[in-house]
Design a protein around this motif. Structure first.
Motif, PDB file in Angstrom:
ATOM      1  N   UNK A   1       0.822  -1.213   0.000  1.00  0.00           N
ATOM      2  CA  UNK A   1       0.000   0.000   0.000  1.00  0.00           C
ATOM      3  C   UNK A   1       0.855   1.262   0.000  1.00  0.00           C
ATOM      4  N   UNK A   2       2.121   1.154   0.431  1.00  0.00           N
ATOM      5  CA  UNK A   2       2.994   2.326   0.490  1.00  0.00           C
ATOM      6  C   UNK A   2       3.517   2.743  -0.875  1.00  0.00           C
ATOM      7  N   UNK A   3       3.376   1.872  -1.875  1.00  0.00           N
ATOM      8  CA  UNK A   3       3.845   2.213  -3.227  1.00  0.00           C
ATOM      9  C   UNK A   3       2.722   2.050  -4.249  1.00  0.00           C
ATOM     10  N   UNK A   4       1.498   1.869  -3.782  1.00  0.00           N
ATOM     11  CA  UNK A   4       0.380   1.598  -4.687  1.00  0.00           C
ATOM     12  C   UNK A   4      -0.001   2.833  -5.502  1.00  0.00           C
ATOM     13  N   UNK A   5      -0.766   2.580  -6.548  1.00  0.00           N
ATOM     14  CA  UNK A   5      -1.293   3.638  -7.420  1.00  0.00           C
ATOM     15  C   UNK A   5      -0.187   4.490  -8.033  1.00  0.00           C
ATOM     16  N   UNK A   6       0.886   3.836  -8.426  1.00  0.00           N
ATOM     17  CA  UNK A   6       1.907   4.401  -9.297  1.00  0.00           C
ATOM     18  C   UNK A   6       1.960   3.475 -10.506  1.00  0.00           C
ATOM     19  N   UNK A   7       1.159   3.721 -11.556  1.00  0.00           N
ATOM     20  CA  UNK A   7       0.948   2.724 -12.626  1.00  0.00           C
ATOM     21  C   UNK A   7       2.215   2.254 -13.316  1.00  0.00           C
ATOM     22  N   UNK A   8       3.280   3.047 -13.269  1.00  0.00           N
ATOM     23  CA  UNK A   8       4.480   2.655 -14.009  1.00  0.00           C
ATOM     24  C   UNK A   8       5.588   2.110 -13.117  1.00  0.00           C
ATOM     25  N   UNK A   9       5.321   1.943 -11.820  1.00  0.00           N
ATOM     26  CA  UNK A   9       6.296   1.294 -10.947  1.00  0.00           C
ATOM     27  C   UNK A   9       6.250  -0.205 -11.174  1.00  0.00           C
ATOM     28  N   UNK A  10       7.396  -0.861 -11.099  1.00  0.00           N
ATOM     29  CA  UNK A  10       7.426  -2.303 -11.307  1.00  0.00           C
ATOM     30  C   UNK A  10       8.275  -2.970 -10.241  1.00  0.00           C
ATOM     31  N   UNK A  11       8.033  -4.246 -10.062  1.00  0.00           N
ATOM     32  CA  UNK A  11       8.726  -5.038  -9.056  1.00  0.00           C
ATOM     33  C   UNK A  11       7.753  -5.981  -8.393  1.00  0.00           C
ATOM     34  N   UNK A  12       8.269  -6.931  -7.644  1.00  0.00           N
ATOM     35  CA  UNK A  12       7.417  -7.970  -7.073  1.00  0.00           C
ATOM     36  C   UNK A  12       6.407  -7.408  -6.086  1.00  0.00           C
ATOM     37  N   UNK A  13       6.757  -6.314  -5.405  1.00  0.00           N
ATOM     38  CA  UNK A  13       5.855  -5.778  -4.393  1.00  0.00           C
ATOM     39  C   UNK A  13       4.576  -5.258  -5.018  1.00  0.00           C
ATOM     40  N   UNK A  14       4.688  -4.653  -6.202  1.00  0.00           N
ATOM     41  CA  UNK A  14       3.498  -4.117  -6.871  1.00  0.00           C
ATOM     42  C   UNK A  14       2.931  -5.095  -7.887  1.00  0.00           C
TER      43      UNK A  14
END
Length: 930
Positions: free
Chosen positions: A518-531
């Motif tokens: 939830x701390x990195x959510x709603x950033x459509x272009x972020x990538x990685x296992x957490x998102x």
């Protein structure tokens, strides 16, 4: 003791003779020995008190008059004494000071202390005295100067007789449960300099004078320097005569129900240093007459309904702005920018105007408050920008302008606030970029800029702020990538960039290993296992365990880029063998022997491990019955000697109901713990197994042992956890020597951290099922980490009898509903186990103790002891009395509530966390009254 008995008999039979003839024995010695007999002294502080001494003048805590050798002072502060204050002290006829503060004395205050005619100072603060303050205590007080009963459990009304003690200079009854109205005569104590009645249940109004003058009953209170009525229920307006107490240095009326306007007469208090009117219902504007209070050090008007002009008199300015009452007075701040203007308050360190309805702009010359350390204007209706002169506040530690209507950008001059620790600007309309000059604030621990319109990238320079603990940049318009250097911040506990427009791969390491999605959510272009989003062009290299390797360890892993076409890779020893034919035969023989041993020990388990990664934990196909699959959730390096560890008993860390645990290492040198499951015949199918494990792998919390990966074959299942170096809570409580036992502070932190971890699991709809002290690990910083959570879900069905057999080592922790088929197994099972764990941590005893002819159940033992008032028997003796009873007793009671036989009577873990945080008592330093 013979002398003591003789003396007591002497007093009982011939009291008149005792009064008329000098006794052969020293009154003070015998009186103090009688006092000691009623007291428990766990630290042997009174060991020097010897009944055979001629006088007590060399005893610890005792001070005598050098001319008469009679006791003049008894000071036993912080001696960890308990029990009751008996009549022995009444023999100290010449005592002038009695101070027993910071102990654990109980019972009521002895009214006979009034018989000590020479007593000037009485300090019984910070104990557990209860009941009312005796009225008789102040009926004979011709010499009493200072009295403090602060921070006890006293109740009832303040006795009317207090008004007769005209010699009193200081009275402190704060932090009790005193109720009712104030005695009217208290205001006529002409020598009173200090009056603290804060944090009680007092009510009523402060008496008003005629036409604003000081009431007749209060004409002599003008010498008072400190008046605190904080935290009561006083109502009405503050009378104007308050300004006639011209020697006041501290006035604290906070946390009451005062209303109306703040009187103009406060401007008469030119010696005033601390003024706290927060948490009331004051309205209107601040009186400009306060410009004359130039000695002010701390000023707190927060939590009222003040409106109108911003207090520009702080800068020595004449505002001259008309009020607009018909529009709900708003007022504006007149900006005087000439450098010749000087502030009224050179010494002002604290200014809190938060939670009001101030409007207008922040004055451009805010920098004139050159000594301010705490500045809070949050939750008002301030508009305009943040002045550039903010950078002139060189000593400021906390700047809070949140929840206003501020716009413009964050000035680059913010870098001038070199002492700043907390910058809170959330909930405004600030725009522009985050200035890189913020990196100059090297002491910064909290950076809260959320809910604004900030844009541009996150400055890499923020990674230089090595003291940062909390960063919240959420709900802005930030773009660009997250600087990878952020992973190097050593103290970062919270990092929230959700609801922005960030892109690219998340940093690796540090807080980003355990960060909440939830701390990195709603950033459509972020990538990685957490998102749960794969990064383009980044493919993890598969890892293969080569069964034909001639390495000493059958667990050596190697990388391959063409796994689907090639299953066997030449090891280093094989390459050497190409040039040395003589070694080929030896290599083949060695490999054959090792493979036979390995396959026998693992029952034809994995001959190959394939590492798959990515956000969706995608599989790598297995090509034969002997191949296994290794999945590392974070894409971390593979094992260097994983399988070797499973064959080596020296690497075993422990065994539990679900399997044995071993330590091994990743190739980058990082240790991990591997649980080799021994429930193979009961484990679900591979698909169900992987589905459940991946759910558990996504759960991250600072008080949970992180699940980092798994390995699967039909006959062997491994779970890969982070390695926690400090050992289990069970070992700390039951297997370590007494000198290394946990302190009370450490025990409380373990209880609270464990509670937080369970509350987090329950929010994720995961039940632990197997909570016990051996499953709570302690890391290197003393923080608890709960392991083995949710493993019961690997069973094909949650049959309570199968489950009970698997966790039978948790005897004493299991909720009674496990024995009843008709009762649903819920999170309340964990609450029960947690309650038992609380009692185990506090008492240092096991949940069930087997005696020679009895079985002692911990819950029953503690419940009985508390009901009979035997608190000391409940707390671990290794603490040596070094624990606050005001924390220990409620914690034990909470443990008993959690172990209620009826599940619905147990609190939720979220409620447990809240209760524990309320129980924790802040350490308070209290200067001695004198």
């Amino acid at each position: 003791m013979r002398k003591l008995l003789e003396f007591l008999l002497f007093l009982a039979l011939v009291p008149a003779f005792v009064r008329s003839v000098d006794p052969p024995l020293n009154y003070d010695v015998l009186g103090l020995i009688v006092f000691k007999a009623d007291v428990k002294d766990p630290e042997s502080k009174l060991v020097s008190w010897n009944e055979d001494d001629d006088n007590p003048c060399n005893w610890v805590g005792v001070r005598c008059n050098p001319r008469t050798n009679r006791v003049a002072e008894l000071v036993l502060d912080g001696f960890s004494l308990s029990g009751r204050v008996g009549r022995g002290l009444l023999q100290l006829k010449f005592i002038r000071k009695l101070s027993l503060s910071k102990n654990n004395f109980t019972g009521t205050i002895n009214p006979s202390l009034a018989q000590l005619d020479n007593l000037r100072i009485v300090d019984l603060s910070d104990n557990n005295f209860s009941g009312p303050i005796p009225n008789e205590l102040f009926q004979q007080c011709s010499s009493l100067r200072v009295v403090s009963f602060a921070r006890n459990n006293l109740s009832g009304e303040i006795p009317q007789s207090l008004s007769s003690c005209s010699t009193l200079t200081a009275v402190n009854f704060s932090s009790n449960q005193l109720s009712g109205s104030l005695p009217s005569g208290i205001w006529s104590l002409n020598g009173l300099r200090w009056l603290d009645l804060s944090d009680n249940l007092l009510e009523g109004e402060i008496p008003r004078g005629i036409e604003g003058s000081l009431p007749d009953s209060m004409q002599k209170l003008t010498m008072c320097t400190s008046l605190s009525l904080r935290g009561n229920s006083f109502v009405g307006e503050v009378p104007t005569w308050i300004g006639e107490i011209r020697n006041l240095q501290t006035l604290d009326l906070s946390g009451n129900r005062f209303s109306g306007q703040i009187p103009d007469s406060l401007g008469n208090l030119q010696s005033l240093e601390v003024l706290n009117l927060s948490g009331n219902g004051f309205s209107g504007s601040l009186p400009e007459s306060m410009i004359h209070c130039k000695a002010l050090y701390a000023l707190d008007f927060s939590g009222n309904s003040l409106t109108g002009n911003f207090p520009a008199w702080i800068f020595g300015l004449d505002m001259q702005v008309p009020m607009l009452p018909e529009n709900g007075p708003s007022g504006k701040i007149k900006d005087h920018s000439p450098s010749s203007v000087q502030p009224s308050f050179y010494n002002l360190h604290l200014l809190d105007l938060s939670d009001n309805a101030f409007s207008g702009e922040i004055p451009g010359n805010i920098g004139l408050l050159s000594n301010v350390q705490y500045l809070n204007m949050s939750r008002n209706s301030l508009v305009g920008g943040i002045p550039e002169s903010i950078g002139e506040l060189k000593t400021i530690n906390v700047l809070d302008l949140s929840d206003n209507l501020l716009n413009g950008s964050i000035p680059s001059d913010i870098g001038g606030t070199v002492s700043l620790k907390e910058l809170i600007l959330e909930k405004n309309f600030l725009a522009g970029k985050i200035p890189i000059q913020i990196a100059n604030c090297s002491s910064l621990t909290s950076l809260i800029l959320s809910r604004n319109n900030l844009s541009g990238p996150i400055p890499v320079a923020i990674a230089n702020l090595t003291n940062l603990q909390t960063v919240d940049l959420s709900l802005n318009n930030l773009t660009g990538t997250l600087p990878k250097q952020l992973a190097n911040l050593p103290h970062l506990l919270l990092f929230n960039v959700s609801h922005n427009h960030l892109q690219g791969e998340l940093p690796a390491g540090g807080i980003f290993n355990t960060i909440s999605p939830s701390s990195v959510s709603d950033n459509p272009s972020l990538c990685g296992s957490i998102v749960h989003r794969s990064c383009p062009g980044v493919l993890p290299k598969p890892i293969v365990l080569n069964p034909n390797s001639s390495s000493d360890s059958p667990g050596v892993l190697s990388s391959s880029s063409n796994l689907r076409h090639k299953r066997i890779i030449l090891s280093i020893s094989a390459l050497i063998a190409i040039g040395a034919a003589a070694l080929i035969a030896l290599g083949v023989i060695a490999v054959t022997v090792l493979n036979l041993q390995f396959r026998a020990s693992t029952s034809h388990s994995a001959a190959a491990l394939t590492l798959s990664g990515g956000d969706d934990f995608s599989h790598s196909p297995a090509t034969d019955a002997n191949s296994g699959k290794l999945v590392m959730f974070s894409g971390d390096p593979d094992f260097s000697a994983g399988a070797h560890a499973l064959l080596n008993k020296d690497c075993e860390l422990g065994r539990g109901g679900f399997g044995a645990v071993y330590q091994t290492f990743l190739r980058d040198g990082r240790p991990v713990a591997i649980k080799k499951l021994t429930v193979s015949s009961l484990v679900k199918s591979q698909d169900d197994f992987e589905r459940e494990i991946k759910k558990l792998g996504k759960i991250r919390h600072q008080n949970l042992v992180a699940l980092e990966g798994y390995y699967w074959t039909p006959s062997l299942q491994l779970l890969i956890y982070e390695f926690v170096s400090g050992g289990s809570l069970y070992k700390h409580l039951h297997e370590k020597a007494g000198g290394n036992s946990l302190s009370w502070h450490e025990r409380f932190n373990i209880i609270l951290g464990t509670a937080k971890s369970l509350a987090h699991l329950h929010r994720m709809n995961v039940i632990h099922y197997n909570l016990k002290s051996s499953n709570v690990l302690i890391d290197s910083s003393g923080e608890p980490k709960v392991g083995d959570f949710g493993l019961a879900r690997l069973l094909p069905m949650l049959d309570r009898y199968v489950l009970s057999s698997k966790i039978q080592s948790a005897l004493g922790y299991m909720a009674p509903e496990f024995a009843c088929r008709t009762v649903k197994i819920t999170e309340k099972c964990d609450v029960y186990g947690f309650g038992v764990l609380i009692l185990e941590v506090v008492t240092g005893k096991r949940p069930v103790e087997y005696m020679e002819d009895d079985v002692v159940v911990l819950c029953d033992m503690v419940r009985g002891a508390l009901e009979e008032g035997r608190v000391e028997e409940c707390v671990d003796g290794r603490l040596g009395g070094n624990f606050p009873a005001e924390e220990a007793i409620p914690v034990m009671k909470l443990g008993l509530v959690c172990t209620s036989q009826v599940p619905s009577n147990r609190p939720d873990m979220a409620e447990v966390v809240n209760i524990l945080e309320l129980i924790r008592c802040p350490s308070e330093g209290q200067e001695e009254l004198g």
